[in-house]
Scaffold this active site. Sequence first.
Site, PDB file in Angstrom:
ATOM      1  N   CYS A 163       0.803  -1.227   0.000  1.00 20.04           N
ATOM      2  CA  CYS A 163       0.000   0.000   0.000  1.00 20.04           C
ATOM      3  C   CYS A 163       0.832   1.272   0.000  1.00 20.04           C
ATOM      4  O   CYS A 163       0.283   2.371  -0.077  1.00 20.04           O
ATOM      5  CB  CYS A 163      -0.951  -0.011   1.201  1.00 20.04           C
ATOM      6  SG  CYS A 163      -1.979  -1.483   1.248  1.00 20.04           S
ATOM      7  N   HIS A 303      -2.677   8.279   6.011  1.00 17.20           N
ATOM      8  CA  HIS A 303      -2.918   6.950   5.447  1.00 17.20           C
ATOM      9  C   HIS A 303      -4.258   6.420   5.947  1.00 17.20           C
ATOM     10  O   HIS A 303      -5.058   5.917   5.154  1.00 17.20           O
ATOM     11  CB  HIS A 303      -1.785   6.011   5.840  1.00 17.20           C
ATOM     12  CG  HIS A 303      -1.857   4.666   5.218  1.00 17.20           C
ATOM     13  ND1 HIS A 303      -1.839   4.470   3.853  1.00 17.20           N
ATOM     14  CD2 HIS A 303      -1.942   3.421   5.765  1.00 17.20           C
ATOM     15  CE1 HIS A 303      -1.915   3.176   3.591  1.00 17.20           C
ATOM     16  NE2 HIS A 303      -1.982   2.518   4.730  1.00 17.20           N
ATOM     17  N   GLU A 314      -0.585   5.407  13.406  1.00 17.97           N
ATOM     18  CA  GLU A 314      -0.194   6.556  12.586  1.00 17.97           C
ATOM     19  C   GLU A 314      -0.186   7.834  13.416  1.00 17.97           C
ATOM     20  O   GLU A 314       0.704   8.677  13.272  1.00 17.97           O
ATOM     21  CB  GLU A 314      -1.126   6.720  11.382  1.00 17.97           C
ATOM     22  CG  GLU A 314      -0.709   7.868  10.473  1.00 17.97           C
ATOM     23  CD  GLU A 314      -1.517   7.959   9.184  1.00 17.97           C
ATOM     24  OE1 GLU A 314      -1.106   8.708   8.278  1.00 17.97           O
ATOM     25  OE2 GLU A 314      -2.565   7.276   9.090  1.00 17.97           O
ATOM     26  N   LYS A 335      -9.663   8.017   2.526  1.00 15.49           N
ATOM     27  CA  LYS A 335     -10.131   6.646   2.272  1.00 15.49           C
ATOM     28  C   LYS A 335     -11.561   6.436   2.776  1.00 15.49           C
ATOM     29  O   LYS A 335     -12.210   5.461   2.386  1.00 15.49           O
ATOM     30  CB  LYS A 335      -9.180   5.630   2.916  1.00 15.49           C
ATOM     31  CG  LYS A 335      -7.823   5.530   2.246  1.00 15.49           C
ATOM     32  CD  LYS A 335      -6.966   4.474   2.904  1.00 15.49           C
ATOM     33  CE  LYS A 335      -5.584   4.384   2.282  1.00 15.49           C
ATOM     34  NZ  LYS A 335      -4.750   5.572   2.555  1.00 15.49           N
ATOM     35  N   HIS A 340      -9.806   1.895   0.008  1.00 16.51           N
ATOM     36  CA  HIS A 340      -8.348   1.745  -0.015  1.00 16.51           C
ATOM     37  C   HIS A 340      -7.926   1.099  -1.325  1.00 16.51           C
ATOM     38  O   HIS A 340      -8.194  -0.078  -1.563  1.00 16.51           O
ATOM     39  CB  HIS A 340      -7.927   0.880   1.171  1.00 16.51           C
ATOM     40  CG  HIS A 340      -6.456   0.820   1.408  1.00 16.51           C
ATOM     41  ND1 HIS A 340      -5.538   1.428   0.592  1.00 16.51           N
ATOM     42  CD2 HIS A 340      -5.729   0.199   2.388  1.00 16.51           C
ATOM     43  CE1 HIS A 340      -4.324   1.199   1.048  1.00 16.51           C
ATOM     44  NE2 HIS A 340      -4.414   0.455   2.139  1.00 16.51           N
ATOM     45  N   PHE A 400       2.037  -3.395   3.866  1.00 18.62           N
ATOM     46  CA  PHE A 400       2.507  -4.694   4.330  1.00 18.62           C
ATOM     47  C   PHE A 400       3.976  -4.852   3.935  1.00 18.62           C
ATOM     48  O   PHE A 400       4.401  -4.430   2.853  1.00 18.62           O
ATOM     49  CB  PHE A 400       1.697  -5.823   3.695  1.00 18.62           C
ATOM     50  CG  PHE A 400       0.336  -6.035   4.303  1.00 18.62           C
ATOM     51  CD1 PHE A 400      -0.140  -5.238   5.326  1.00 18.62           C
ATOM     52  CD2 PHE A 400      -0.476  -7.057   3.834  1.00 18.62           C
ATOM     53  CE1 PHE A 400      -1.391  -5.453   5.879  1.00 18.62           C
ATOM     54  CE2 PHE A 400      -1.737  -7.287   4.382  1.00 18.62           C
ATOM     55  CZ  PHE A 400      -2.193  -6.474   5.404  1.00 18.62           C
TER      56      PHE A 400
END
Length: 412
Positions: A163, A303, A314, A335, A340, A400
């Site tokens: 991502c 994010h 975050e 998002k 996403h 990831f």
Amino acid sequence: MSNKRIVVTGIGASSPIGGTAPESWEALLAGASGTSTLEYDWVEKYSLPVTFAAQAKVRPDTVLERPVAKRLDPSSQFALVAAMEAWADAGSPDVEPERLGIDFATGIGGLWTLLDAWDTLREKGPRRVLPMTVPMLMPNAAAGNLSLHFGARAYARTVASACASSTESLVNAVEHLRAGLADVVIAGGTESVIHPITISSFASMQALSRRNDSPETASRPASIDRDGFVMGEGAGVLILETEEHAKARGAKIYAAVVGGGVTADSYHITANDPEGTGAARAVHLALSAAGRSVDEVTHVNAHATSTPVGDPNEYVALHSVFGDRIDDIPVSATKASTGHLLGGTGALEAIFTVLALRNRVAPPTINLTEQDPAVPFRLSGQPMPLGDGDQLAISNSFGFGGHNAVVAFESV
């Protein structure tokens, strides 16, 4: 490496809330949600625990000519549609092929092509598998096809860092332009993996929201009742070039890309570091490359995926960078509207960040019910004015594998 100033001269997007960048921006400001129930027989066939996603507003194969679309996986279709828009928006730059580069990204690549070919092999045998299967499914297919379409010969590179992919591709583009490898770069990312296998996998790891009865409100970053992210699809593309080249051809300039930072957590394959050390270092690297201080940042595109663990992590990372000032900086968690887009999300959110600076307004964050005290970002369900002075914004992406990527923009 030089300190050449890099600017954005064109934008293009195909997203769950709009078929173009302007349409996506207007829908974002209006508080639209791109999430809806999936109307496919495979949802019921496989008894999927999650029955919704944020599908693209406009299917790319309805925009491209049919012979072109048939040779491309949906991920490459989205990439081409967004790139064609961005290129036209930039005024179709007159640039030597050897001075035009491609920095592109995807998190997964041609999943639909791969799994459709597997079905064909099992059901009809090897002779029925299409000869274009591998060129369509490979992760670098989007970059390669953009190179072919636009005649880009400087290079055509692909990033696959989950991502964080397309934000990393933007950071690479800035570095490649400053290194003199190109005068103009087509940069961005794409993803199209709304498929039973990915939904099943993400659901198994408890990463997806399960609000099947209210999909449009399922993505709710920073809300105390958030329960996971919403899978989206689409692409975002930015045309980047040296300011010298842009001014020489009389191009309009949206914003400047002033720095980027890329780091790795080396913590866990799926979970981000709860102390946010790597993410914070990426922000510091981006601002250092920009020659700017943390006190100058006026906007953050977070994010903020709407996962129970990711959002507070975050906040921890940004609080370590900005201190209590992070609670006063206008933050957008887009998002909530788009879902996403995995490997495409960073590029789309970079476009939103650029337009936030150009229009002096931070986009709203929809679906914010009761804000989690552990995520006290300054969010609003309405657009927030950014003021008339110089603006400096960052856009964050984490993926990831422990990938962190941050890109910094300033108003012009």
